[in-house]
Design an enzyme around this catalytic site. Structure first.
Site, PDB file in Angstrom:
ATOM      1  N   ILE A  64      44.846 -41.146 -52.262  1.00  0.00           N
ATOM      2  CA  ILE A  64      45.915 -40.271 -51.762  1.00  0.00           C
ATOM      3  C   ILE A  64      45.531 -39.637 -50.420  1.00  0.00           C
ATOM      4  CG2 ILE A  64      47.154 -38.109 -52.234  1.00  0.00           C
ATOM      5  CD1 ILE A  64      47.079 -38.859 -55.236  1.00  0.00           C
ATOM      6  N   TYR A 122      40.182 -31.733 -66.608  1.00  0.00           N
ATOM      7  CA  TYR A 122      41.018 -32.051 -65.442  1.00  0.00           C
ATOM      8  C   TYR A 122      42.282 -31.185 -65.453  1.00  0.00           C
ATOM      9  CZ  TYR A 122      43.253 -34.993 -61.865  1.00  0.00           C
ATOM     10  OH  TYR A 122      43.845 -35.455 -60.719  1.00  0.00           O
ATOM     11  N   PRO A 143      41.752 -45.634 -56.148  1.00  0.00           N
ATOM     12  CA  PRO A 143      40.435 -45.961 -56.718  1.00  0.00           C
ATOM     13  C   PRO A 143      40.056 -45.038 -57.878  1.00  0.00           C
ATOM     14  CG  PRO A 143      40.333 -45.979 -54.322  1.00  0.00           C
ATOM     15  CD  PRO A 143      41.687 -45.446 -54.688  1.00  0.00           C
TER      16      PRO A 143
END
Lengths: 265, 268
Positions: free
Chosen positions: A18, A158, A196
């Site tokens: 990004i 996260y 990735p």
């Protein structure tokens, strides 16, 4: 007419995914772009194929305050201004909550949360100074996630880190606006994006026996997304450009969700 | 400080876009027509009121958004003139300021008819034209529904309006998910303005004064400004950039989302 060519942007985690997409979009709009990432100059040179000579690379570990000070100092010397800070650098952490080590928890909070705090803290004076000279002020774009809005399985660390980014953006947006500091602060919430980082996560899940191949997992994610697909980085980058531009001049503390309908369900 | 009212140049464009904007005689609708036209769109503007002077649009139609017939006539006209519709922007709306105890069922229904049912009618009549656009348009066809911060936060003496705008917010998400599931390639999102300097806000404040809720216009306005961390009310021109973004290819992965353009109102 607005001349974005005079303006400067800093994108953290800018070498891949990004961050790279955002850097490319800001370059295409004519901005001067500084990419920072944790890689060596040699690795960075490899990864910058296609934008070498356009963007400037500076090595930065986002959890080191002194490195931030050096980077902001270098940008100030080179351009005398900073119009846009994109806090994109982030890491993931997958696993059942009872199996997460405290060390891995602290590591993700450090990069995803402390890194954003240090970025805002050290760049705010230069952003504020520059913002006095532009019609809509300077813009900080914090890359949160749909995981900063809704929970998911085995991603508690996260989720927590991105939730913190969501509310940090609102708090700082309100603080700057109330003090008439000309910096807008908004968060951007991508859904699943072909990057990735996503591939790494998928590969790890395959190695843990959760699926046969990464494509199966991606297919499941696409199916769970109302639009039926995973996003391209350019589709996140275009939202970042909207927030960077003067078109979003009355937006601060807002959440821009680019998730193909994930959180609308 | 920057002059937020000065004319803006859009950085994301709407070339080859046929757009329909309702409520075009009001503050926000009118500014949206101007901004979308500047960004390159051909704008068909509608409102129940007469065409206002200075409106920037390709065409103007009188339009009662609660009338299926009116919607269908405009759809037929767009079909004849352009063959498709790329962007539908539902701005038309009504606010009433009255206590819940004094809100008549008729008034409640009128607000919901204009603010919510109109969107159902817009889908009934415009979907064929939007689907046609979705077949070829990069980033898909786009519907933008104007909700409000009132669709996210409650307010006193404004229940019918708040409830209707909350309905717009969720209706938008339902349409986004349903159209995606059906493969229409039509994105649907809502915009949530904060307090905006419009005739609507002015009449709301005046009603508050009449009811004795606030002592004067100045006090009311200062109070509303205080609720916006950015330190000013919105102006209609602040909304255009968000509409252009959501209707453009730049927002190709954005559907079912709420875009707050509120100067930080909902951040506190």
């Amino acid at each position: 007419m607005t001349n974005y060519g005079e303006r400067a942007a800093l994108v953290t985690g800018g070498l891949r995914g990004i961050g790279r997409g955002i850097a490319e979009r800001l370059l295409a709009e004519g901005m001067q772009v500084y990419l920072v990432d944790i890689e060596s100059d040699e690795t960075a040179a490899d990864l910058m194929q296609g934008i070498e000579g356009q963007a400037t690379y500076l090595k930065l570990n986002v959890i080191e305050e002194t490195e931030w000070q050096s980077v902001i100092g270098a940008i100030k010397s080179a351009t005398g201004r900073l119009d846009c800070l994109v806090n994109n650098a982030g890491v993931d952490c997958v696993g059942p909550v009872e199996e997460l080590t405290y060390e891995s928890w602290r590591r993700i909070m450090s990069v995803n949360v402390d890194g954003v705090f240090l970025g805002i803290k050290t760049s705010a004076p230069l952003l504020a100074e520059t913002g006095q000279t532009t019609p809509a002020g300077s813009s900080i774009i914090n890359i949160s996630s749909v995981m900063g809005k809704v929970g998911y399985i085995d991603t508690s660390a996260y989720n927590t880190s991105k939730g913190a980014v969501t509310l940090m953006s609102k708090a700082v947006g309100v603080e700057f606006a109330t003090k008439r500091t000309p910096i807008r602060v908004n968060s951007l919430h991508p859904g699943f994006v072909q990057t990735p980082l996503l591939d790494t996560g998928m590969n790890r899940m395959v190695s843990e026996g959760l699926a046969e191949k990464p494509e199966d997992l991606k297919g499941m994610i696409a199916q769970a997304t109302p639009m039926g697909r995973i996003a391209e980085t350019s589709e996140i980058a275009s939202g970042a450009w909207f927030l960077a531009s003067d078109d979003s001049s009355y937006m601060t503390g807002s959440e821009l969700v680019i998730d193909g309908g994930w959180t609308a369900q | 400080m920057p002059d937020h009212k000065k004319e803006k140049t859009m950085t994301i464009n709407l070339e080859n876009t046929i757009a329909l904007v309702t409520g075009a005689a009001g503050g926000i609708g009118r500014a949206v027509c101007t901004t979308m036209t500047e960004a390159g769109a051909k704008v068909i503007a509608t409102d129940i009121a007469d065409k206002p002077g200075g409106l920037v649009a390709e065409a103007y139609y009188k339009h009662d958004v609660t009338s299926q017939d009116d919607w269908q006539k405009i759809a037929d006209q767009i079909e004849t003139d352009y063959g498709q519709l790329d962007a539908l922007v539902n701005v038309a709306g009504l606010s009433i300021v009255v206590s819940i105890e004094e809100t008549s069922l008729a008034e409640w229904r009128r607000v919901n008819s204009i603010n919510v049912e109109s969107i159902l009618l817009s889908f009934h009549t415009m979907l064929p034209l939007l689907k046609k656009s979705g077949e070829t348009r990069k980033g898909g066809a786009s519907v933008v529904n104007f909700s409000s911060i009132a669709g996210q936060r409650g307010a006193a003496f404004n229940a019918a309006y708040c409830a209707s705008k909350g309905a717009v917010k969720i209706f938008t998400k339902c349409a986004a998910i349903e159209f995606a599931a059906l493969g229409y390639n039509i994105r649907v999102n809502s915009i949530h303005p904060g307090g905006v300097e419009t005739p609507m806000l002015k009449s709301i404040i005046e009603t508050y004064i009449d009811k004795g809720v606030v002592p004067s216009y100045e006090v009311a306005e200062a109070g509303i400004i205080t609720d916006h961390p950015i330190g000013r009310l919105g102006v209609p021109e602040d909304m255009g950039g968000g509409v252009v973004y959501l209707c453009s290819e730049s927002a190709a992965f954005v559907t079912g989302a709420e875009l707050n353009i509120d100067g930080g109102f909902t951040s506190v």
